[in-house]
Design a protein around this motif. Structure first.
Motif, PDB file in Angstrom:
ATOM      1  N   ASN A   1      -5.363  -4.576 -22.323  1.00 21.25           N
ATOM      2  CA  ASN A   1      -6.037  -5.861 -22.425  1.00 21.25           C
ATOM      3  C   ASN A   1      -7.544  -5.648 -22.382  1.00 21.25           C
ATOM      4  OD1 ASN A   1      -6.844  -8.600 -22.182  1.00 21.25           O
ATOM      5  ND2 ASN A   1      -6.743  -8.440 -19.948  1.00 21.25           N
ATOM      6  N   ASP A   2      -8.242  -6.058 -23.435  1.00 20.05           N
ATOM      7  CA  ASP A   2      -9.694  -5.905 -23.504  1.00 20.05           C
ATOM      8  C   ASP A   2     -10.420  -7.236 -23.372  1.00 20.05           C
ATOM      9  OD1 ASP A   2      -9.564  -3.130 -23.872  1.00 20.05           O
ATOM     10  OD2 ASP A   2      -9.239  -3.365 -26.031  1.00 20.05           O
ATOM     11  N   THR A   3      -9.745  -8.253 -22.844  1.00 20.84           N
ATOM     12  CA  THR A   3     -10.368  -9.558 -22.635  1.00 20.84           C
ATOM     13  C   THR A   3     -10.626  -9.768 -21.145  1.00 20.84           C
ATOM     14  OG1 THR A   3      -8.334 -10.840 -22.278  1.00 20.84           O
ATOM     15  CG2 THR A   3      -8.989 -10.402 -24.569  1.00 20.84           C
ATOM     16  N   ALA A   4     -11.194 -10.926 -20.809  1.00 23.44           N
ATOM     17  CA  ALA A   4     -11.478 -11.247 -19.408  1.00 23.44           C
ATOM     18  C   ALA A   4     -10.249 -11.780 -18.671  1.00 23.44           C
ATOM     19  CB  ALA A   4     -12.607 -12.273 -19.333  1.00 23.44           C
ATOM     20  N   LEU A   5      -9.139 -11.950 -19.363  1.00 17.63           N
ATOM     21  CA  LEU A   5      -7.916 -12.424 -18.725  1.00 17.63           C
ATOM     22  C   LEU A   5      -7.348 -11.346 -17.806  1.00 17.63           C
ATOM     23  CD1 LEU A   5      -6.168 -14.139 -21.772  1.00 17.63           C
ATOM     24  CD2 LEU A   5      -7.636 -15.182 -20.041  1.00 17.63           C
ATOM     25  N   GLU A   6      -6.555 -11.775 -16.818  1.00 12.78           N
ATOM     26  CA  GLU A   6      -5.969 -10.837 -15.869  1.00 12.78           C
ATOM     27  C   GLU A   6      -4.878 -10.012 -16.555  1.00 12.78           C
ATOM     28  OE1 GLU A   6      -4.563 -12.851 -12.428  1.00 12.78           O
ATOM     29  OE2 GLU A   6      -6.422 -13.982 -12.135  1.00 12.78           O
ATOM     30  N   SER A   7      -5.058  -8.708 -16.562  1.00 13.52           N
ATOM     31  CA  SER A   7      -4.112  -7.827 -17.242  1.00 13.52           C
ATOM     32  C   SER A   7      -2.720  -7.891 -16.625  1.00 13.52           C
ATOM     33  CB  SER A   7      -4.630  -6.383 -17.215  1.00 13.52           C
ATOM     34  OG  SER A   7      -5.820  -6.263 -17.962  1.00 13.52           O
ATOM     35  N   ALA A   8      -2.650  -7.916 -15.295  1.00 16.43           N
ATOM     36  CA  ALA A   8      -1.349  -7.938 -14.626  1.00 16.43           C
ATOM     37  C   ALA A   8      -0.572  -9.194 -14.988  1.00 16.43           C
ATOM     38  CB  ALA A   8      -1.536  -7.848 -13.110  1.00 16.43           C
ATOM     39  N   ARG A   9      -1.265 -10.314 -15.062  1.00 11.25           N
ATOM     40  CA  ARG A   9      -0.607 -11.581 -15.394  1.00 11.25           C
ATOM     41  C   ARG A   9      -0.106 -11.577 -16.831  1.00 11.25           C
ATOM     42  NH1 ARG A   9      -3.278 -17.643 -14.664  1.00 11.25           N
ATOM     43  NH2 ARG A   9      -1.529 -18.821 -15.546  1.00 11.25           N
ATOM     44  N   LEU A  10      -0.930 -11.101 -17.755  1.00 14.08           N
ATOM     45  CA  LEU A  10      -0.514 -11.020 -19.151  1.00 14.08           C
ATOM     46  C   LEU A  10       0.684 -10.093 -19.313  1.00 14.08           C
ATOM     47  CD1 LEU A  10      -3.884 -10.785 -21.127  1.00 14.08           C
ATOM     48  CD2 LEU A  10      -2.178 -12.600 -21.311  1.00 14.08           C
ATOM     49  N   HIS A  11       0.598  -8.934 -18.696  1.00 10.21           N
ATOM     50  CA  HIS A  11       1.678  -7.951 -18.820  1.00 10.21           C
ATOM     51  C   HIS A  11       2.991  -8.513 -18.291  1.00 10.21           C
ATOM     52  CE1 HIS A  11       4.046  -4.382 -17.485  1.00 10.21           C
ATOM     53  NE2 HIS A  11       3.702  -3.959 -18.687  1.00 10.21           N
ATOM     54  N   GLU A  12       2.943  -9.174 -17.141  1.00  9.70           N
ATOM     55  CA  GLU A  12       4.164  -9.739 -16.572  1.00  9.70           C
ATOM     56  C   GLU A  12       4.728 -10.838 -17.464  1.00  9.70           C
ATOM     57  OE1 GLU A  12       5.876 -11.779 -12.459  1.00  9.70           O
ATOM     58  OE2 GLU A  12       3.885 -10.856 -12.500  1.00  9.70           O
ATOM     59  N   LEU A  13       3.854 -11.654 -18.033  1.00  9.73           N
ATOM     60  CA  LEU A  13       4.304 -12.692 -18.963  1.00  9.73           C
ATOM     61  C   LEU A  13       5.041 -12.083 -20.149  1.00  9.73           C
ATOM     62  CD1 LEU A  13       1.426 -15.330 -19.387  1.00  9.73           C
ATOM     63  CD2 LEU A  13       3.797 -15.798 -18.773  1.00  9.73           C
ATOM     64  N   PHE A  14       4.444 -11.073 -20.746  1.00 11.27           N
ATOM     65  CA  PHE A  14       5.023 -10.476 -21.948  1.00 11.27           C
ATOM     66  C   PHE A  14       6.357  -9.793 -21.642  1.00 11.27           C
ATOM     67  CE2 PHE A  14       0.495  -9.869 -23.827  1.00 11.27           C
ATOM     68  CZ  PHE A  14       0.407 -11.234 -24.028  1.00 11.27           C
ATOM     69  N   VAL A  15       6.405  -9.055 -20.553  1.00  9.32           N
ATOM     70  CA  VAL A  15       7.650  -8.373 -20.195  1.00  9.32           C
ATOM     71  C   VAL A  15       8.744  -9.386 -19.889  1.00  9.32           C
ATOM     72  CG1 VAL A  15       8.767  -6.921 -18.459  1.00  9.32           C
ATOM     73  CG2 VAL A  15       6.540  -6.265 -19.387  1.00  9.32           C
ATOM     74  N   ARG A  16       8.393 -10.412 -19.113  1.00 10.37           N
ATOM     75  CA  ARG A  16       9.385 -11.422 -18.725  1.00 10.37           C
ATOM     76  C   ARG A  16       9.957 -12.139 -19.940  1.00 10.37           C
ATOM     77  NH1 ARG A  16      10.551 -13.964 -13.989  1.00 10.37           N
ATOM     78  NH2 ARG A  16       8.822 -12.868 -12.985  1.00 10.37           N
ATOM     79  N   TYR A  17       9.107 -12.477 -20.888  1.00 10.94           N
ATOM     80  CA  TYR A  17       9.567 -13.254 -22.031  1.00 10.94           C
ATOM     81  C   TYR A  17       9.870 -12.399 -23.257  1.00 10.94           C
ATOM     82  CZ  TYR A  17       8.787 -17.261 -19.159  1.00 10.94           C
ATOM     83  OH  TYR A  17       8.872 -18.167 -18.129  1.00 10.94           O
ATOM     84  N   THR A  18      10.055 -11.104 -23.033  1.00  8.99           N
ATOM     85  CA  THR A  18      10.673 -10.240 -24.033  1.00  8.99           C
ATOM     86  C   THR A  18      12.178 -10.172 -23.786  1.00  8.99           C
ATOM     87  OG1 THR A  18       8.676  -8.888 -24.157  1.00  8.99           O
ATOM     88  CG2 THR A  18      10.665  -7.924 -25.073  1.00  8.99           C
ATOM     89  N   HIS A  19      12.589 -10.391 -22.556  1.00  8.93           N
ATOM     90  CA  HIS A  19      13.998 -10.366 -22.157  1.00  8.93           C
ATOM     91  C   HIS A  19      14.835 -11.273 -23.064  1.00  8.93           C
ATOM     92  CE1 HIS A  19      17.299  -9.985 -19.234  1.00  8.93           C
ATOM     93  NE2 HIS A  19      17.554 -11.242 -19.531  1.00  8.93           N
ATOM     94  N   PRO A  20      16.029 -10.843 -23.512  1.00 11.67           N
ATOM     95  CA  PRO A  20      16.764  -9.632 -23.134  1.00 11.67           C
ATOM     96  C   PRO A  20      16.537  -8.451 -24.073  1.00 11.67           C
ATOM     97  CG  PRO A  20      18.172 -11.023 -24.427  1.00 11.67           C
ATOM     98  CD  PRO A  20      16.843 -11.740 -24.332  1.00 11.67           C
ATOM     99  N   TYR A  21      15.456  -8.472 -24.810  1.00 14.05           N
ATOM    100  CA  TYR A  21      15.207  -7.415 -25.786  1.00 14.05           C
ATOM    101  C   TYR A  21      14.410  -6.280 -25.151  1.00 14.05           C
ATOM    102  CZ  TYR A  21      16.549 -11.373 -28.608  1.00 14.05           C
ATOM    103  OH  TYR A  21      17.233 -12.457 -29.102  1.00 14.05           O
ATOM    104  N   PRO A  22      14.616  -5.051 -25.597  1.00 13.26           N
ATOM    105  CA  PRO A  22      13.904  -3.908 -25.006  1.00 13.26           C
ATOM    106  C   PRO A  22      12.415  -3.953 -25.314  1.00 13.26           C
ATOM    107  CG  PRO A  22      15.148  -3.230 -26.946  1.00 13.26           C
ATOM    108  CD  PRO A  22      15.565  -4.642 -26.662  1.00 13.26           C
ATOM    109  N   HIS A  23      11.610  -3.535 -24.346  1.00 17.70           N
ATOM    110  CA  HIS A  23      10.161  -3.548 -24.532  1.00 17.70           C
ATOM    111  C   HIS A  23       9.532  -2.176 -24.293  1.00 17.70           C
ATOM    112  CE1 HIS A  23       9.477  -3.205 -20.200  1.00 17.70           C
ATOM    113  NE2 HIS A  23      10.434  -4.100 -20.035  1.00 17.70           N
TER     114      HIS A  23
END
Length: 203
Positions: A5-27
């Motif tokens: 993440n190269d923006t001012a947004l929180e990386s941990a929050r973005l990462h958790e969002l993406f992983v959570r809403y990739t389910h049930p597909y592999p990431h």
């Protein structure tokens, strides 16, 4: 997920969002890059072979932000087709980033499932919109400002279409509801006035 993440947004929050809403597909093999766009309000791209997804956010976006989607049914008018642009309102940049990610993720899943990747923009928008409506209570409005009936836009079995991309033991497990994801993603009050901004995802 290889995430940057190269923006001012929180990386941990973005990462958790993406992983959570990739389910049930592999990431695990996905490579996701979040960055600021050069000119556009937002855009995204997906490179199938590398499993690489780019999410580009405008620096000057104001939130709540209105996304003009392509989730409506296309209607035939003799010699041409027309589709109403239903407007989805997101609260902040995290929800906008999630919309772009889910849109591009579906492009990736279509390819991973062995489907034809052409003309899937509407399906990708529905895949993204479904999560934001169901889990973040984002309103989807028609041109008159009325809430759109579910049957008017969520009429395809999207998970069934890309089921070959999901591990068999996980295909029937639902993603968690918004109430289950904790205070990190607590709802933020929406502004009373919203100015629609017509935008499209560029691939």
């Amino acid at each position: 997920m290889d995430f940057t993440n190269d923006t001012a947004l929180e990386s941990a929050r973005l990462h958790e969002l993406f992983v959570r809403y990739t389910h049930p597909y592999p990431h695990e093999r996905l490579c996701v890059r979040v960055r600021y766009s050069r000119r556009s309000a937002f855009s995204g791209s997906c490179y199938y072979r590398e499993g690489r997804i780019f999410i580009n956010l405008g620096r000057r976006n104001r939130y709540p932000y209105v996304i003009c989607t392509h989730v409506a049914r296309a209607r035939s008018f003799g010699t041409h087709w027309r589709r109403e642009a239903y407007k989805l309102t997101v609260t902040d940049a995290y929800e906008l980033a999630l919309f772009i990610y889910r849109h591009e993720l579906f492009h990736h899943l279509v390819h991973a499932a062995g489907r034809c990747v052409r003309r899937k923009e509407s399906m990708c928008d529905r895949f993204a919109t479904r999560v934001l409506v169901d889990h973040f209570a984002c309103p989807l409005l028609d041109s008159s400002g009325s809430l759109v009936a579910r049957a008017a836009w969520d009429f395809q079995d999207l998970d069934g279409f890309v089921s070959a991309a999901a591990p068999p033991i996980l295909r029937n497990e639902p993603a968690p509801l918004a109430a289950e994801i904790g205070p990190l993603f607590a709802a933020i009050p929406r502004a009373a006035a919203i100015r629609p901004i017509p935008v499209t995802i560029r691939l």
